[in-house]
Write a protein that holds these residues in place. Structure first.
Motif, PDB file in Angstrom:
ATOM      1  N   GLY A 225       4.660   1.516 -12.091  1.00 54.95           N
ATOM      2  CA  GLY A 225       4.063   2.653 -11.371  1.00 54.95           C
ATOM      3  C   GLY A 225       2.801   2.284 -11.148  1.00 54.95           C
ATOM      4  N   ALA A 226       1.934   1.531 -12.031  1.00 57.16           N
ATOM      5  CA  ALA A 226       0.696   1.416 -12.112  1.00 57.16           C
ATOM      6  C   ALA A 226       0.222   0.424 -10.778  1.00 57.16           C
ATOM      7  N   ILE A 227       1.162  -0.667 -10.799  1.00 60.61           N
ATOM      8  CA  ILE A 227       1.092  -1.654  -9.796  1.00 60.61           C
ATOM      9  C   ILE A 227       1.040  -0.909  -8.305  1.00 60.61           C
ATOM     10  N   VAL A 228       2.229  -0.130  -8.174  1.00 61.83           N
ATOM     11  CA  VAL A 228       2.664   0.660  -6.809  1.00 61.83           C
ATOM     12  C   VAL A 228       1.519   1.537  -6.387  1.00 61.83           C
ATOM     13  N   ILE A 229       0.908   2.456  -7.387  1.00 64.49           N
ATOM     14  CA  ILE A 229      -0.020   3.345  -6.976  1.00 64.49           C
ATOM     15  C   ILE A 229      -1.327   2.724  -6.637  1.00 64.49           C
ATOM     16  N   GLY A 230      -1.789   1.504  -7.768  1.00 68.38           N
ATOM     17  CA  GLY A 230      -2.873   1.053  -7.444  1.00 68.38           C
ATOM     18  C   GLY A 230      -2.881   0.045  -6.308  1.00 68.38           C
ATOM     19  N   SER A 231      -1.794  -0.433  -5.688  1.00 66.82           N
ATOM     20  CA  SER A 231      -1.646  -1.106  -4.377  1.00 66.82           C
ATOM     21  C   SER A 231      -2.141  -0.347  -3.140  1.00 66.82           C
ATOM     22  N   LEU A 232      -2.082   1.163  -3.314  1.00 66.68           N
ATOM     23  CA  LEU A 232      -2.185   2.205  -2.263  1.00 66.68           C
ATOM     24  C   LEU A 232      -3.919   1.754  -1.947  1.00 66.68           C
TER      25      LEU A 232
END
Length: 288
Positions: A225-232
């Motif tokens: 989840g951190a990777i997905v949201i951070g990739s935004l």
């Protein structure tokens, strides 16, 4: 025209281009052909992501309703998950924002305001506009013409929110951007935003606080989840605040559920979260 700005420095939201270009580079596809493959691929990812999110929400509701969660995690889907999954895919990927309808109604109201001193006023009250609309319908039926410029049918839905004295905010929706074949940051970020929503859903539906998941699976889920949201942030920066706040709220509920009752947790956190959400400018109706 070089959509990839080859050899230049891209001082913009770049990560969506990285996600699109890496498989193209690895597969050795000619960029001219790849561009025509990337657009429908993103469109398909948007539709599939929306379908999956709705499907799992309906399935979770059925499990809770039927009390089958203890016996099996895979009940028979039935009709409703397909129905709501299809509706979610269509509403996300195909339906627009009713811009053409607003365009027609507004021009009918303008037709009805011709005899008003000062004419059409975008900031007029609702009752005034309603009166213009009724008068405009009468004028149109009796031979009046709307005179809508041809380009307004296409471009107006992308600027549907009034902004008095300012540049109107962009309200492009997936279908508009797909038809225009605009490989823009806001389009390439959509699969990631749906993935972030899906992660939030999975976090809630996992019920890890009931001991249904191991520490390792919980840890990997949080990292994911951190990777997905951070990739935004490098993909489309303006999406980050929305999904970061959403992720943090759900994370608090996720962790708090391990220690206290759900109702007590909601009562304790609403006085904290609600002012934050309002201060950030989010509509409380959608937050609820």
């Amino acid at each position: 025209y070089d959509p990839w700005f080859a050899g230049g420095y891209l001082n913009y939201y770049y990560f969506g281009f990285v996600l699109a270009a890496v498989p193209v580079k690895l597969l050795g596809i000619v960029p001219a052909m790849a561009y025509n493959l990337i657009i429908p691929t993103i469109f398909g990812m948007i539709a599939i992501g929306a379908f999956s999110a709705a499907w799992n929400l309906v399935m979770a509701w059925r499990v809770q309703r039927d009390g089958k969660g203890a016996a099996t995690d895979e009940p028979t889907p039935g009709f409703f998950p397909w129905l709501f999954g299809g509706l979610a895919a269509a509403m996300t990927a195909l339906l627009g924002n009713m811009g053409p309808l607003v365009l027609v109604l507004e021009n009918i109201a303008k037709l009805g305001s011709l005899n008003t001193p000062g004419g059409w006023d975008q900031q007029a009250g609702l009752l005034t506009k309603l009166g213009w609309l009724i008068q405009g319908l009468f004028n149109y039926i009796t031979g009046g013409s709307l005179h809508i410029p041809m380009d307004h049918w296409y471009w107006n839905p992308s600027r549907i929110i009034p902004a008095f004295g300012e540049v109107a905010p962009i309200t492009e929706f997936p279908w508009f951007t797909i038809i225009y074949a605009d490989l823009h940051a806001h389009l390439m970020a959509l699969p990631l935003t749906i993935l972030a929503l899906s992660w939030v859903i999975s976090l809630v539906l996992s019920k890890a606080w009931e001991g249904k998941r191991t520490v390792w699976t919980i840890g990997w889920s949080l990292v994911f989840g951190a990777i997905v949201i951070g990739s935004l942030y490098p993909t489309n920066t303006w999406d980050l605040p929305t999904y970061l706040v959403l992720g943090m709220v759900v994370l608090v509920y996720f962790l708090g559920g391990c220690f206290m009752d759900a109702l007590a947790l909601v009562m304790l956190t609403i006085p904290i979260f609600f002012p934050i959400v309002i201060d950030l400018g989010y509509d409380p109706i959608w937050f609820g």
